[in-house]
Design a protein around this motif. Structure first.
Motif, PDB file in Angstrom:
ATOM      1  N   ASP A   1       0.825  -1.216   0.000  1.00 60.36           N
ATOM      2  CA  ASP A   1       0.000   0.000   0.000  1.00 60.36           C
ATOM      3  C   ASP A   1       0.857   1.264   0.000  1.00 60.36           C
ATOM      4  O   ASP A   1       0.567   2.232  -0.707  1.00 60.36           O
ATOM      5  N   VAL A   2       1.922   1.236   0.806  1.00 63.28           N
ATOM      6  CA  VAL A   2       2.793   2.407   0.916  1.00 63.28           C
ATOM      7  C   VAL A   2       3.454   2.720  -0.423  1.00 63.28           C
ATOM      8  O   VAL A   2       3.484   3.877  -0.865  1.00 63.28           O
ATOM      9  N   LYS A   3       3.975   1.711  -1.084  1.00 67.44           N
ATOM     10  CA  LYS A   3       4.668   1.955  -2.354  1.00 67.44           C
ATOM     11  C   LYS A   3       3.705   2.413  -3.437  1.00 67.44           C
ATOM     12  O   LYS A   3       4.044   3.267  -4.261  1.00 67.44           O
ATOM     13  N   THR A   4       2.514   1.840  -3.438  1.00 67.24           N
ATOM     14  CA  THR A   4       1.512   2.287  -4.410  1.00 67.24           C
ATOM     15  C   THR A   4       1.170   3.756  -4.183  1.00 67.24           C
ATOM     16  O   THR A   4       1.098   4.548  -5.136  1.00 67.24           O
ATOM     17  N   TYR A   5       0.978   4.117  -2.920  1.00 64.86           N
ATOM     18  CA  TYR A   5       0.651   5.506  -2.573  1.00 64.86           C
ATOM     19  C   TYR A   5       1.833   6.432  -2.855  1.00 64.86           C
ATOM     20  O   TYR A   5       1.656   7.546  -3.372  1.00 64.86           O
TER      21      TYR A   5
ATOM     22  N   ASP B   1       4.164   6.134  -5.147  1.00 66.72           N
ATOM     23  CA  ASP B   1       4.272   6.370  -6.591  1.00 66.72           C
ATOM     24  C   ASP B   1       3.149   7.268  -7.104  1.00 66.72           C
ATOM     25  O   ASP B   1       3.375   8.144  -7.953  1.00 66.72           O
ATOM     26  N   GLU B   2       1.959   7.058  -6.569  1.00 70.54           N
ATOM     27  CA  GLU B   2       0.825   7.895  -6.971  1.00 70.54           C
ATOM     28  C   GLU B   2       1.069   9.353  -6.601  1.00 70.54           C
ATOM     29  O   GLU B   2       0.864  10.268  -7.410  1.00 70.54           O
ATOM     30  N   MET B   3       1.542   9.580  -5.372  1.00 70.83           N
ATOM     31  CA  MET B   3       1.761  10.951  -4.918  1.00 70.83           C
ATOM     32  C   MET B   3       3.000  11.573  -5.561  1.00 70.83           C
ATOM     33  O   MET B   3       3.047  12.786  -5.771  1.00 70.83           O
ATOM     34  N   PHE B   4       3.987  10.759  -5.880  1.00 71.50           N
ATOM     35  CA  PHE B   4       5.151  11.281  -6.598  1.00 71.50           C
ATOM     36  C   PHE B   4       4.693  11.955  -7.888  1.00 71.50           C
ATOM     37  O   PHE B   4       5.081  13.085  -8.185  1.00 71.50           O
ATOM     38  N   ASN B   5       3.875  11.256  -8.636  1.00 74.23           N
ATOM     39  CA  ASN B   5       3.393  11.814  -9.905  1.00 74.23           C
ATOM     40  C   ASN B   5       2.514  13.038  -9.694  1.00 74.23           C
ATOM     41  O   ASN B   5       2.564  13.995 -10.476  1.00 74.23           O
ATOM     42  N   LYS B   6       1.716  13.030  -8.635  1.00 72.21           N
ATOM     43  CA  LYS B   6       0.872  14.190  -8.366  1.00 72.21           C
ATOM     44  C   LYS B   6       1.722  15.410  -8.006  1.00 72.21           C
ATOM     45  O   LYS B   6       1.471  16.518  -8.491  1.00 72.21           O
ATOM     46  N   PHE B   7       2.735  15.200  -7.168  1.00 73.97           N
ATOM     47  CA  PHE B   7       3.595  16.325  -6.784  1.00 73.97           C
ATOM     48  C   PHE B   7       4.410  16.832  -7.977  1.00 73.97           C
ATOM     49  O   PHE B   7       4.573  18.034  -8.151  1.00 73.97           O
TER      50      PHE B   7
ATOM     51  N   ASP C   1       3.248  17.373   4.255  1.00 75.23           N
ATOM     52  CA  ASP C   1       3.052  16.897   5.630  1.00 75.23           C
ATOM     53  C   ASP C   1       1.810  16.010   5.723  1.00 75.23           C
ATOM     54  O   ASP C   1       1.806  15.007   6.455  1.00 75.23           O
ATOM     55  N   LYS C   2       0.775  16.360   4.980  1.00 80.22           N
ATOM     56  CA  LYS C   2      -0.430  15.540   4.945  1.00 80.22           C
ATOM     57  C   LYS C   2      -0.125  14.174   4.330  1.00 80.22           C
ATOM     58  O   LYS C   2      -0.611  13.133   4.800  1.00 80.22           O
ATOM     59  N   TYR C   3       0.695  14.172   3.288  1.00 82.04           N
ATOM     60  CA  TYR C   3       1.137  12.937   2.641  1.00 82.04           C
ATOM     61  C   TYR C   3       1.896  12.048   3.632  1.00 82.04           C
ATOM     62  O   TYR C   3       1.681  10.833   3.703  1.00 82.04           O
ATOM     63  N   VAL C   4       2.783  12.647   4.420  1.00 80.50           N
ATOM     64  CA  VAL C   4       3.543  11.891   5.419  1.00 80.50           C
ATOM     65  C   VAL C   4       2.609  11.281   6.454  1.00 80.50           C
ATOM     66  O   VAL C   4       2.760  10.118   6.854  1.00 80.50           O
ATOM     67  N   GLN C   5       1.635  12.051   6.902  1.00 78.10           N
ATOM     68  CA  GLN C   5       0.688  11.535   7.890  1.00 78.10           C
ATOM     69  C   GLN C   5      -0.124  10.371   7.323  1.00 78.10           C
ATOM     70  O   GLN C   5      -0.426   9.410   8.037  1.00 78.10           O
ATOM     71  N   THR C   6      -0.458  10.450   6.055  1.00 77.66           N
ATOM     72  CA  THR C   6      -1.168   9.331   5.426  1.00 77.66           C
ATOM     73  C   THR C   6      -0.299   8.086   5.421  1.00 77.66           C
ATOM     74  O   THR C   6      -0.771   6.972   5.697  1.00 77.66           O
ATOM     75  N   MET C   7       0.989   8.254   5.105  1.00 82.03           N
ATOM     76  CA  MET C   7       1.935   7.141   5.149  1.00 82.03           C
ATOM     77  C   MET C   7       1.976   6.516   6.550  1.00 82.03           C
ATOM     78  O   MET C   7       1.967   5.296   6.706  1.00 82.03           O
ATOM     79  N   LYS C   8       2.016   7.374   7.551  1.00 81.95           N
ATOM     80  CA  LYS C   8       2.055   6.861   8.924  1.00 81.95           C
ATOM     81  C   LYS C   8       0.770   6.128   9.256  1.00 81.95           C
ATOM     82  O   LYS C   8       0.784   5.105   9.955  1.00 81.95           O
ATOM     83  N   GLY C   9      -0.347   6.618   8.741  1.00 80.48           N
ATOM     84  CA  GLY C   9      -1.614   5.938   8.953  1.00 80.48           C
ATOM     85  C   GLY C   9      -1.665   4.576   8.288  1.00 80.48           C
ATOM     86  O   GLY C   9      -2.393   3.674   8.722  1.00 80.48           O
ATOM     87  N   MET C  10      -0.900   4.415   7.233  1.00 78.65           N
ATOM     88  CA  MET C  10      -0.832   3.132   6.535  1.00 78.65           C
ATOM     89  C   MET C  10       0.040   2.118   7.281  1.00 78.65           C
ATOM     90  O   MET C  10       0.015   0.930   6.965  1.00 78.65           O
ATOM     91  N   GLY C  11       0.842   2.602   8.228  1.00 81.49           N
ATOM     92  CA  GLY C  11       1.675   1.688   9.018  1.00 81.49           C
ATOM     93  C   GLY C  11       3.142   1.713   8.684  1.00 81.49           C
ATOM     94  O   GLY C  11       3.880   0.790   9.039  1.00 81.49           O
TER      95      GLY C  11
END
Length: 551
Positions: free
Chosen positions: A499-503, A505-511, A522-532
């Motif tokens: 899940d983390v790697k998929t997210y 890569d998705e956010m890399f392209n968005k940024f 920072d919101k992206y980082v928090q989402t990563m932390k929420g994923m575990g």
């Protein structure tokens, strides 16, 4: 080979030492070469009980692309034909469809319908492709623990491990299991093979030097965009041809200037995950600015066709990219220079963040990365199979896997196996890597020790050797060693990392290309932390701590 700040300490096997090593574990059928005269197998071989080679067995292995271009099955490779003559063993090779290797591997494990041998990268702890750790596959009774089988039936590999205990540490899990007959890099020179490449003739035309810092990269790429270096009167140049996984996951290109990677790395004994570090935000902001300015191929996210990359580079559209010294530098020079003699390429050093900054991180491959041949629990004759696999670590077997057939693909000159024109100047105009693939396996991987004399000859062009020197100057102290996860750690973190790697890569392209505000990092980082991700870091930290205490 000199290296700045290299923390990857392992004994370098020089060409001569490797010859002696392999001679020291020569098989009962091996013929001594000039380099091997006077050596013996020692007491270890005489203590091994008589075990016959297997009559036949099934062998699952993904097919290398260069091999697929010249054969339908590894049985057609000259080295394997010769091994069949020497051992009398008929091997039924099974190759999954190209692009479906991971899926087929997981389906095979899930169905528990296993061949006798499975050659693959089993190192789940190093971010590789298996959902289960080697220890869990052993506990689940799908693959065998090989320690005792190797000790009893593999005198040649046993000697390699005895002479080089750092290899044994790498191939042994934290629970003490050896799970594959390993692919091992026999010299540090084989560890650095990939890096940034620029059009030297474009630099010369524009009066520019090879860039060494991130600001210098931006200056050069801007000039490539604006000053028509291909001379066709059109603004059609692609300053930087970018490859998301290859550039950043494989070789830390650009991101390494910030002292991080796009995966887990080892910061003085502390495991960190690069994509959640503050420095990653600066890296993304830089790429987003470059993309908006037209310095990066606008179609990078959708391009997966290697032939399209070939076309863009050979048609003089690309100014900079990353690649291997062989397929990414030497091959293009060979393809283009016959019709365009001015075409030239140069390997650039991994760029620092700025002048005077610390060396950037770069590509580096550990001597063992988890790749090798495992024996399944469904094999009826594992002792015989181990003996067959061990043949590749003998003097004769190692020469076959690295150089092919003496008198055909190589000739011995003063103890040095020198490739013939059948390889280096193929009469059928095959690229060197495809000519090699018809005869032997040295240009990719398998259960044997890769010999540096292969790469000494493969890099025929001075620009290739110079590129490797430039890339070697990078910092490799943050490289993660070959850790392994426990079954529990692997189970808990496998889905997290998917899940983390998929997210990521998705956010890399968005940024980078879709205008996602960098303020949302920072919101992206928090989402990563929420994923575990923090749990995954904790598991890798435990794995690193265990690795550091292995003996």
């Amino acid at each position: 080979m000199n290296r700045k700040k290299s923390a990857i300490q392992f004994t370098v096997i020089t060409a001569t030492a490797l010859s002696l090593l392999l001679a020291g574990c020569s098989s009962e059928t091996a013929k001594p070469s000039p380099a091997a005269t006077g050596t013996s197998t020692g007491a270890a071989s005489s203590a091994v009980p008589e075990v016959k080679y297997p009559t036949s067995f099934k062998y699952w292995v993904p097919m290398n692309g260069n091999a697929a271009a010249v054969m339908k099955n590894y049985n057609e490779m000259a080295a394997y034909k010769e091994i069949e003559k020497k051992t009398g063993t008929k091997v039924e090779f099974q190759h999954p469809p190209t692009g479906q290797e991971k899926d087929q591997f997981n389906i095979m494990l899930a169905s528990n319908s296993l061949p006798d041998v499975i050659e693959y990268n089993f190192a789940s702890g190093m971010g590789q492709s298996t959902a289960q750790s080697p220890d869990s596959l052993i506990k689940g009774k799908q693959i065998l623990r090989l320690n005792e089988l190797i000790e009893k039936n593999a005198p040649h590999l046993t000697k390699v491990l005895k002479d080089h205990p750092e290899f044994r540490k790498m191939i042994t899990t934290d629970e003490g299991n050896i799970y594959v007959m390993p692919f091992l890099l026999g010299d540090e020179q084989l560890s650095v093979v990939n890096g940034p490449i620029f059009r030297q003739d474009w630099l010369d035309k524009l009066g520019l030097k090879v860039p060494t810092t991130i600001p210098e990269w931006e200056t050069v790429l801007t000039a490539f965009r604006d000053k028509d270096p291909n001379g066709n009167g059109k603004k059609d140049e692609i300053p930087f041809y970018m490859n998301l996984s290859g550039d950043f996951d494989t070789n830390n290109l650009l991101v390494g200037a910030w002292g991080i990677t796009t995966d887990f790395y080892n910061d003085k004994g502390k495991v960190k995950y690069g994509p959640i570090q503050p420095e990653y935000k600066e890296f993304l902001a830089t790429l987003a600015r470059w993309y908006k300015a037209g310095l990066i191929d606008k179609d990078y996210a959708s391009i997966t066709d290697a032939k399209l990359k070939d076309a863009k580079i050979t048609n003089s559209q690309v100014g900079a990219y990353s690649g291997y010294a062989g397929s990414g530098l030497g091959r293009y020079l060979s393809l283009v220079q016959p019709t365009t003699p001015s075409f030239s390429l140069v390997g650039a050093p991994y760029p620092k963040l700025k002048e005077g900054a610390a060396a950037s991180l770069g590509q580096y491959t550990m001597p063992f990365t988890g790749y090798g041949a495992a024996v399944s629990t469904q094999a009826k004759n594992p002792d015989q199979i181990i003996k067959w696999l061990d043949y590749k670590y003998s003097q004769e077997g190692a020469l076959l896997m690295n150089f092919g057939i003496e008198g055909e693909s190589y000739k011995m000159e003063n103890g040095y196996p020198k490739y013939t024109d059948l390889i280096m100047n193929n009469p059928d105009k095959l690229p060197i890597t495809q000519a090699m693939a018809k005869y032997f396996q040295a240009s990719w991987s398998g259960p044997f020790v890769q010999d540096k004399r292969y790469i000494e000859q493969y890099y025929t062009i001075p620009a290739q050797r110079d590129a490797q020197k430039a890339w070697t100057a990078a910092d490799h102290t943050k490289q993660m060693p070959g850790i392994s996860l426990t079954a529990d750690e692997s189970t808990k973190t496998a889905s997290i990392m998917n899940d983390v790697k998929t997210y990521r890569d998705e956010m890399f392209n968005k940024f980078v290309m879709n205008g996602e505000p960098i303020e949302n990092f920072d919101k992206y980082v928090q989402t990563m932390k929420g994923m575990g991700i923090e749990e995954a870091i904790k598991a890798r930290q435990a794995g690193l701590d265990r690795f550091n205490t292995r003996k």
